[in-house]
Structure formats: C-alpha cells, structure tokens
Scaffold this motif. Structure first.
Motif, PDB file in Angstrom:
ATOM      1  N   UNK A  39      46.067 -36.877 -26.382  1.00  0.00           N
ATOM      2  CA  UNK A  39      44.801 -36.450 -25.775  1.00  0.00           C
ATOM      3  C   UNK A  39      44.997 -35.165 -24.979  1.00  0.00           C
ATOM      4  N   UNK A  40      46.118 -35.039 -24.303  1.00  0.00           N
ATOM      5  CA  UNK A  40      46.418 -33.814 -23.560  1.00  0.00           C
ATOM      6  C   UNK A  40      46.479 -32.625 -24.518  1.00  0.00           C
ATOM      7  N   UNK A  41      47.190 -32.781 -25.635  1.00  0.00           N
ATOM      8  CA  UNK A  41      47.265 -31.695 -26.636  1.00  0.00           C
ATOM      9  C   UNK A  41      45.880 -31.359 -27.172  1.00  0.00           C
ATOM     10  N   UNK A  42      45.091 -32.391 -27.477  1.00  0.00           N
ATOM     11  CA  UNK A  42      43.755 -32.173 -28.021  1.00  0.00           C
ATOM     12  C   UNK A  42      42.837 -31.503 -27.004  1.00  0.00           C
ATOM     13  N   UNK A  43      43.005 -31.849 -25.744  1.00  0.00           N
ATOM     14  CA  UNK A  43      42.201 -31.240 -24.677  1.00  0.00           C
ATOM     15  C   UNK A  43      42.562 -29.765 -24.517  1.00  0.00           C
ATOM     16  N   UNK A  44      43.847 -29.465 -24.509  1.00  0.00           N
ATOM     17  CA  UNK A  44      44.296 -28.073 -24.384  1.00  0.00           C
ATOM     18  C   UNK A  44      43.790 -27.241 -25.559  1.00  0.00           C
ATOM     19  N   UNK A  45      43.776 -27.847 -26.749  1.00  0.00           N
ATOM     20  CA  UNK A  45      43.303 -27.148 -27.955  1.00  0.00           C
ATOM     21  C   UNK A  45      41.779 -27.040 -28.009  1.00  0.00           C
ATOM     22  N   UNK A  46      41.080 -27.727 -27.090  1.00  0.00           N
ATOM     23  CA  UNK A  46      39.622 -27.654 -27.042  1.00  0.00           C
ATOM     24  C   UNK A  46      38.917 -28.596 -27.993  1.00  0.00           C
ATOM     25  N   UNK A  47      39.632 -29.605 -28.528  1.00  0.00           N
ATOM     26  CA  UNK A  47      39.004 -30.537 -29.472  1.00  0.00           C
ATOM     27  C   UNK A  47      38.327 -31.710 -28.776  1.00  0.00           C
ATOM     28  N   UNK A  48      38.785 -32.072 -27.579  1.00  0.00           N
ATOM     29  CA  UNK A  48      38.176 -33.169 -26.816  1.00  0.00           C
ATOM     30  C   UNK A  48      38.020 -32.744 -25.364  1.00  0.00           C
ATOM     31  N   UNK A  49      37.136 -33.440 -24.681  1.00  0.00           N
ATOM     32  CA  UNK A  49      37.017 -33.236 -23.234  1.00  0.00           C
ATOM     33  C   UNK A  49      37.376 -34.542 -22.547  1.00  0.00           C
ATOM     34  N   UNK A  50      37.997 -34.427 -21.410  1.00  0.00           N
ATOM     35  CA  UNK A  50      38.406 -35.577 -20.614  1.00  0.00           C
ATOM     36  C   UNK A  50      37.878 -35.313 -19.213  1.00  0.00           C
ATOM     37  N   UNK A  51      37.030 -36.240 -18.727  1.00  0.00           N
ATOM     38  CA  UNK A  51      36.485 -36.030 -17.384  1.00  0.00           C
ATOM     39  C   UNK A  51      36.588 -37.315 -16.579  1.00  0.00           C
ATOM     40  N   UNK A  52      36.807 -37.132 -15.297  1.00  0.00           N
ATOM     41  CA  UNK A  52      36.921 -38.272 -14.401  1.00  0.00           C
ATOM     42  C   UNK A  52      35.529 -38.771 -14.050  1.00  0.00           C
ATOM     43  N   UNK A  53      35.308 -40.081 -14.247  1.00  0.00           N
ATOM     44  CA  UNK A  53      34.005 -40.673 -13.950  1.00  0.00           C
ATOM     45  C   UNK A  53      34.098 -41.735 -12.857  1.00  0.00           C
ATOM     46  N   UNK A  54      35.280 -42.001 -12.397  1.00  0.00           N
ATOM     47  CA  UNK A  54      35.512 -42.969 -11.328  1.00  0.00           C
ATOM     48  C   UNK A  54      36.871 -42.691 -10.724  1.00  0.00           C
ATOM     49  N   UNK A  55      37.251 -43.488  -9.748  1.00  0.00           N
ATOM     50  CA  UNK A  55      38.522 -43.252  -9.065  1.00  0.00           C
ATOM     51  C   UNK A  55      39.679 -43.137 -10.056  1.00  0.00           C
ATOM     52  N   UNK A  56      39.768 -44.061 -10.989  1.00  0.00           N
ATOM     53  CA  UNK A  56      40.847 -44.017 -11.987  1.00  0.00           C
ATOM     54  C   UNK A  56      40.303 -44.239 -13.397  1.00  0.00           C
ATOM     55  N   UNK A  57      39.054 -43.841 -13.617  1.00  0.00           N
ATOM     56  CA  UNK A  57      38.418 -43.992 -14.918  1.00  0.00           C
ATOM     57  C   UNK A  57      38.113 -42.620 -15.493  1.00  0.00           C
ATOM     58  N   UNK A  58      38.525 -42.421 -16.743  1.00  0.00           N
ATOM     59  CA  UNK A  58      38.317 -41.143 -17.407  1.00  0.00           C
ATOM     60  C   UNK A  58      37.561 -41.368 -18.707  1.00  0.00           C
ATOM     61  N   UNK A  59      36.610 -40.473 -18.997  1.00  0.00           N
ATOM     62  CA  UNK A  59      35.829 -40.533 -20.224  1.00  0.00           C
ATOM     63  C   UNK A  59      36.327 -39.464 -21.181  1.00  0.00           C
ATOM     64  N   UNK A  60      36.512 -39.874 -22.413  1.00  0.00           N
ATOM     65  CA  UNK A  60      36.978 -38.991 -23.466  1.00  0.00           C
ATOM     66  C   UNK A  60      35.836 -38.769 -24.441  1.00  0.00           C
ATOM     67  N   UNK A  61      35.629 -37.510 -24.842  1.00  0.00           N
ATOM     68  CA  UNK A  61      34.560 -37.195 -25.789  1.00  0.00           C
ATOM     69  C   UNK A  61      35.020 -36.063 -26.704  1.00  0.00           C
ATOM     70  N   UNK A  62      34.484 -36.063 -27.926  1.00  0.00           N
ATOM     71  CA  UNK A  62      34.740 -34.954 -28.834  1.00  0.00           C
ATOM     72  C   UNK A  62      33.950 -33.744 -28.379  1.00  0.00           C
TER      73      UNK A  62
END
Length: 66
Positions: A39-62
């Motif tokens: 996911x880190x590689x995909x995020x750096x490449x701009x294929x997915x977004x990862x955003x924090x939605x809670x204290x320790x909850x992250x949402x992944x999206x294309x």
C-alpha cells in the motif's frame, strides 16, 4: 504490479473505499507488513490514497486517473 497489489486493487474495485484492517482481513495469505509495504508503494505511485479517519483507523481508496 505485484500479485499482492493486484489483489488489493481487486478488493477495492469490489468493495470501494475500506479500512486498512478490512484489506488485511480479506487477504489472509499475506502478512500485515507485506500489505502495508504494498500500500505504501501504491500510495507513493499515486494509485491509491490512504487517509486517517480515526485515531488508528485508515481508509484506503483507489485514485482515479485523470
């Protein structure tokens, strides 16, 4: 794209945005660390977004190509 990255994309296409934990649960043959690195590689490449939605909850999206 690696087989793991393809599996992540497939899950996101099926379910839409979801939590990082949901991806880990849905891909039991891969470790949390393997998934996080992919996911880190995909995020750096701009294929997915990862955003924090809670204290320790992250949402992944294309990300959609423009």
């Amino acid at each position: 794209m690696s087989p793991l990255e393809e599996a992540i994309v497939e899950k996101l296409l099926e379910s839409g945005p979801c939590s990082l934990d949901d991806i880990v649960i849905q891909l039991p043959y891969f470790s949390w660390g393997e998934i996080f690195i992919a996911i880190d590689r995909m995020s750096i490449a701009g294929r997915v977004s990862l955003r924090q939605v809670g204290y320790s909850t992250y949402e992944l999206a294309l990300k959609h190509a423009a």
